[in-house]
Each structure stands twice: as structure tokens, then as C-alpha cells.
Design a protein around this motif. Structure first.
Motif, mmCIF file in Angstrom:
data_model
loop_
_atom_site.group_PDB
_atom_site.id
_atom_site.type_symbol
_atom_site.label_atom_id
_atom_site.label_comp_id
_atom_site.label_asym_id
_atom_site.label_seq_id
_atom_site.Cartn_x
_atom_site.Cartn_y
_atom_site.Cartn_z
ATOM 1 N N ILE A 91 0.845 -1.202 0.000
ATOM 2 C CA ILE A 91 0.000 0.000 0.000
ATOM 3 C C ILE A 91 0.885 1.259 0.000
ATOM 4 O O ILE A 91 0.591 2.231 -0.691
ATOM 5 C CB ILE A 91 -0.968 -0.039 1.208
ATOM 6 N N ARG A 92 1.977 1.218 0.714
ATOM 7 C CA ARG A 92 2.907 2.356 0.726
ATOM 8 C C ARG A 92 3.518 2.559 -0.676
ATOM 9 O O ARG A 92 3.625 3.679 -1.173
ATOM 10 C CB ARG A 92 4.004 2.107 1.772
ATOM 11 N N LEU A 106 -0.111 11.761 0.460
ATOM 12 C CA LEU A 106 -1.376 12.037 -0.237
ATOM 13 C C LEU A 106 -2.254 12.936 0.635
ATOM 14 O O LEU A 106 -2.371 12.734 1.844
ATOM 15 C CB LEU A 106 -2.100 10.728 -0.574
ATOM 16 N N VAL A 165 -7.270 11.287 1.566
ATOM 17 C CA VAL A 165 -7.382 9.824 1.642
ATOM 18 C C VAL A 165 -8.655 9.485 2.419
ATOM 19 O O VAL A 165 -8.840 9.947 3.552
ATOM 20 C CB VAL A 165 -6.160 9.195 2.342
ATOM 21 N N ALA A 182 0.878 4.183 -2.825
ATOM 22 C CA ALA A 182 0.690 5.603 -2.503
ATOM 23 C C ALA A 182 1.866 6.436 -3.020
ATOM 24 O O ALA A 182 1.669 7.551 -3.538
ATOM 25 C CB ALA A 182 0.525 5.768 -0.996
ATOM 26 N N ARG A 221 -5.171 3.963 5.426
ATOM 27 C CA ARG A 221 -5.337 5.418 5.265
ATOM 28 C C ARG A 221 -4.133 6.165 5.845
ATOM 29 O O ARG A 221 -3.589 7.083 5.224
ATOM 30 C CB ARG A 221 -6.626 5.855 5.953
ATOM 31 N N ALA A 246 -1.121 5.857 3.558
ATOM 32 C CA ALA A 246 -1.191 6.709 2.360
ATOM 33 C C ALA A 246 -0.991 8.177 2.723
ATOM 34 O O ALA A 246 -0.386 8.949 1.967
ATOM 35 C CB ALA A 246 -2.529 6.505 1.659
ATOM 36 N N LEU A 281 -7.671 9.311 -2.856
ATOM 37 C CA LEU A 281 -7.630 7.845 -2.848
ATOM 38 C C LEU A 281 -8.678 7.349 -1.849
ATOM 39 O O LEU A 281 -8.670 7.742 -0.687
ATOM 40 C CB LEU A 281 -6.222 7.376 -2.435
#
Ligand code: SF4
Length: 366
Positions: free
Chosen positions: A260-261, A311, A314, A264, A303, A306, A277
């Protein structure tokens, strides 16, 4: 449709009768529109060039998406003017959170999809051909007029995979734009670059499902490749289409925080930190009924990951009432739009800026 046929449709109750009704309602609305983006090959075979699958389709057969059929050496788009779903939705349902909040979007779909996601929420219409679904008969101009009459700001091409009814979407979007409506698109992003660039000339906003961030996940869960989706995202961004992303988080499948990192980071570097996102909560259905719903803590960790990657917007979706439904100002961190699910409860905006610090929020707010 003749009155007699319509009454039959209303009265049908058994499965056999429903199948008959389907034929009645479909009669005359299928096989009318020649497809774009294909080539004729020897022996009445055709090669569809709309999506990365590039199906070779013999005469009398249908492509992988079930929505494009070769009849006598000509490829037809089966879903043209034959939507199986029409609803007036809040735009938050697409989901768009940084685009026209609280506006109505006239949402349509024709049957078909070029992916085979095991977790599909709309599998009954996405994993079907327009020849199998109950369809309305609606030409693009009728659709636009109905959207205007319903007080919608936009038309949303959604629910199934809109690129499989590309011609209908394109013709509708052109008329919609000429009448002052905006065009928004929720898609899997599995489309070739040439048709995508043509679509971008009439598209205002897109929410693309970025279903995972490894080729293995795309292959095993969706029977597709990741790379064409990433190319789609970059093209949409370059074209100036407002872009939001949705990632359905499935326990034990794509919830690894390292991945996930990486996702992102890629979004920030290639699409910009301002790209919203949406992490969406999974519920067991279709082919994944054995997997439990996504724990709230998993969504919160995704979340946070991200946000740490930089970001600015999110969100957490499919979890009404959670703080992750809200928009917070990236500069002063105050709550600027409070939501519960698809409903907007409070807005603290001055035009498109934060009402507290004046920071100009990304997206389109009115
Ligand atoms: S749009 Fe459909 S027919 Fe065309 S290449 Fe893709 S899956 Fe095949």
C-alpha cells in the motif's frame, strides 16, 4: 415495443416468462451500432482493439467482455442504446468526494466487463451480455434529456465497465457536453491508449479502480494486467481529467502495508499528491464469500500509510459515519466537508477554499 408485449412483460413471473420478456425488450435495440477500434481479418474474423485483451473474434462469436459481437465480419457494440441500469445517484456514490459535492449524477450502464474480478459487486450485470439483461431502449439524446429533466449536473458511466459500451458512452458524452452537462466515468481503467485519448476529449472526471498494486494480484483476482491500468491513470492525468482512485481492501489479499505504501508513493510521484484515494471496505460476495469483511483497523492503517506517503485526500468508503468519510483541509487539518456514507452533513467552504484558512482545495466544489 407493442402494448401486448409490454403487458406480457409486466405480468411475467416464472423464469421462463422472464427470459421471454428479456427477448421482447431487447428486440430491435441490439446489434445496431458498429463498433469502433477493430480491424477486419481474413475469413470474416475481426480483431477488437478497444482494450488490452485485443480479442480475435470469429464470425458469430462475442469477445471476452460479452458486449461486442462479430456478425458476418462486422463487429457490433451490443450495449448501444440498451442500458440495463439507470439511476439518479449522489455523485458521492461513484465515489467522487472532491468533485461537485451533493450534486446528482445520472448514472447508467450497459451489461459487460473486460475483467473477471472475483469480488465484483455488480457481477449480475457486469458478467453478462447485453443480450441477457433486461434493457431500456434509450438513444443518447433521450438519455441526456432525461438527465437534464431530473436536475442532474453530470452523467456517470458506471456500474459495469463503461469501455465495453464505448460508442454509446462517447455519443452520449458529446451531446451531454453540448447541453452543459459534465461527464464522469467509473472504470477499471482497462482500455487501450488510442480510444482512451478520444474519450478524454469529452470526459470531465474519472474514478478508476486501482484494485491492487502487484501484477500477481491483478492476474489471480481479475484475470488482467496491472501495467495498462497505470498507463490509463497517467494519460487521464495528463489530459486534465479530474482523477480519483478507489482501492478495495480485501483481508489477506491486498492489505499488505508495504505494498500500500508503494502504491501511494507511485500515486504521489505520477499523479500528484492531490489525487484522492478511497480505501473501500470489502464485504463477502460473488466468488469471495469465504472472506470476512475488512476490519476497520485495516482500513485505518491503510489510510494512515497513504497519508504518511504524502497524499492529501485519503478516504475510507463503505463504512458510513467513519471520520475517513470526511474531507479535511490539507493545510490547517480542519474538517471542511463532513459526510456519512454518500450524504454530505456539513460544508465549511468559501467557494472552493477552506473556510478556516483559505487554502484552495483540489477538485471542483461547485
Ligand atoms: S473490449 Fe471486449 S471484445 Fe474488445 S478486446 Fe476488450 S474484451 Fe475483447
Amino acid at each position: 415495443m407493442k402494448r401486448r408485449d409490454f403487458l406480457k412483460l409486466l405480468l411475467c413471473s416464472s423464469l421462463a416468462m422472464k427470459a421471454e420478456a428479456r427477448e421482447i425488450i431487447n428486440k430491435g435495440v441490439l446489434l445496431k451500432k458498429e463498433a469502433r477500434y477493430y480491424q477486419k481479418n481474413a475469413g470474416n474474423s475481426v480483431g477488437c482493439r478497444l482494450c488490452p485483451r485485443q480479442c480475435d473474434i470469429p464470425a458469430g462469436s462475442t469477445g471476452f467482455c460479452r458486449a461486442r459481437r462479430n456478425t458476418g465480419g462486422t463487429l457490433y457494440s451490443l450495449g448501444y442504446a440498451a442500458p440495463c441500469a439507470i439511476h439518479v445517484d449522489p455523485i458521492e456514490k461513484k465515489p467522487f468526494f472532491n468533485y461537485l459535492p451533493q450534486s446528482r449524477s445520472f448514472s447508467i450502464a450497459s451489461a459487460g466487463c473486460n475483467l473477471r474480478c472475483k469480488f465484483c459487486q455488480n457481477w449480475d450485470i457486469s458478467q453478462a451480455s447485453p443480450a441477457e439483461t433486461m434493457n431500456y431502449a434509450m438513444q443518447p439524446a433521450d438519455l441526456v434529456m432525461t438527465a437534464l429533466n431530473k436536475g442532474c449536473r453530470s452523467i456517470a458511466f458506471t456500474y459495469t465497465e463503461p469501455s465495453t459500451y464505448f460508442e454509446y458512452m462517447l455519443d452520449t458524452a458529446k451531446i451531454a457536453r453540448s447541453k452543459g452537462l459534465l461527464n464522469v466515468y467509473h472504470s477499471n481503467g482497462y482500455i487501450r491508449q488510442e480510444p482512451l485519448r478520444e474519450l478524454c476529449t469529452v470526459l470531465d472526471a474519472a474514478n478508476i479502480d486501482l484494485k491492487g498494486f502487484t501484477p500477481e494480484y491483478y492476474r489471480s483476482m481479475c484475470e488482467a494486467d496491472l501495467e495498462p491500468v497505470l498507463e490509463t491513470l497517467k494519460t487521464l492525468k495528463k489530459s486534465g481529467v479530474w482523477l480519483e482512485l478507489t482501492n478495495l481492501v480485501i483481508p489477506g489479499q491486498n492489505d499488505d502495508l508495504v505494498t500500500i505504501r508503494r502504491m501511494a508513493d507511485w500515486i504521489r510521484q505520477n499523479l500528484g499528491a492531490e489525487t484522492p484515494l478511497h480505501f473501500s471496505r470489502f464485504f463477502p460476495l460473488y466468488k469471495l464469500t469465504h472472506i470476512t469483511p475488512t476490519p476497520v483497523s485495516t482500513l485505518e492503517k491503510a489510510r494512515e500509510t497513504a497519508r504518511k506517503a504524502g497524499l492529501k485526500y485519503v478516504y475510507i468508503g463503505n463504512l458510513p459515519g467513519h471520520a475517513g468519510n470526511n474531507t479535511y483541509c490539507p493545510k490547517c487539518a480542519k474538517l471542511v466537508v463532513k459526510r456519512s456514507g454518500f450524504s454530505v452533513l456539513e460544508k465549511h467552504l468559501a467557494g472552493s477554499a477552506c473556510a478556516y484558512c483559505g487554502y484552495k482545495l483540489h477538485g471542483r466544489w461547485g
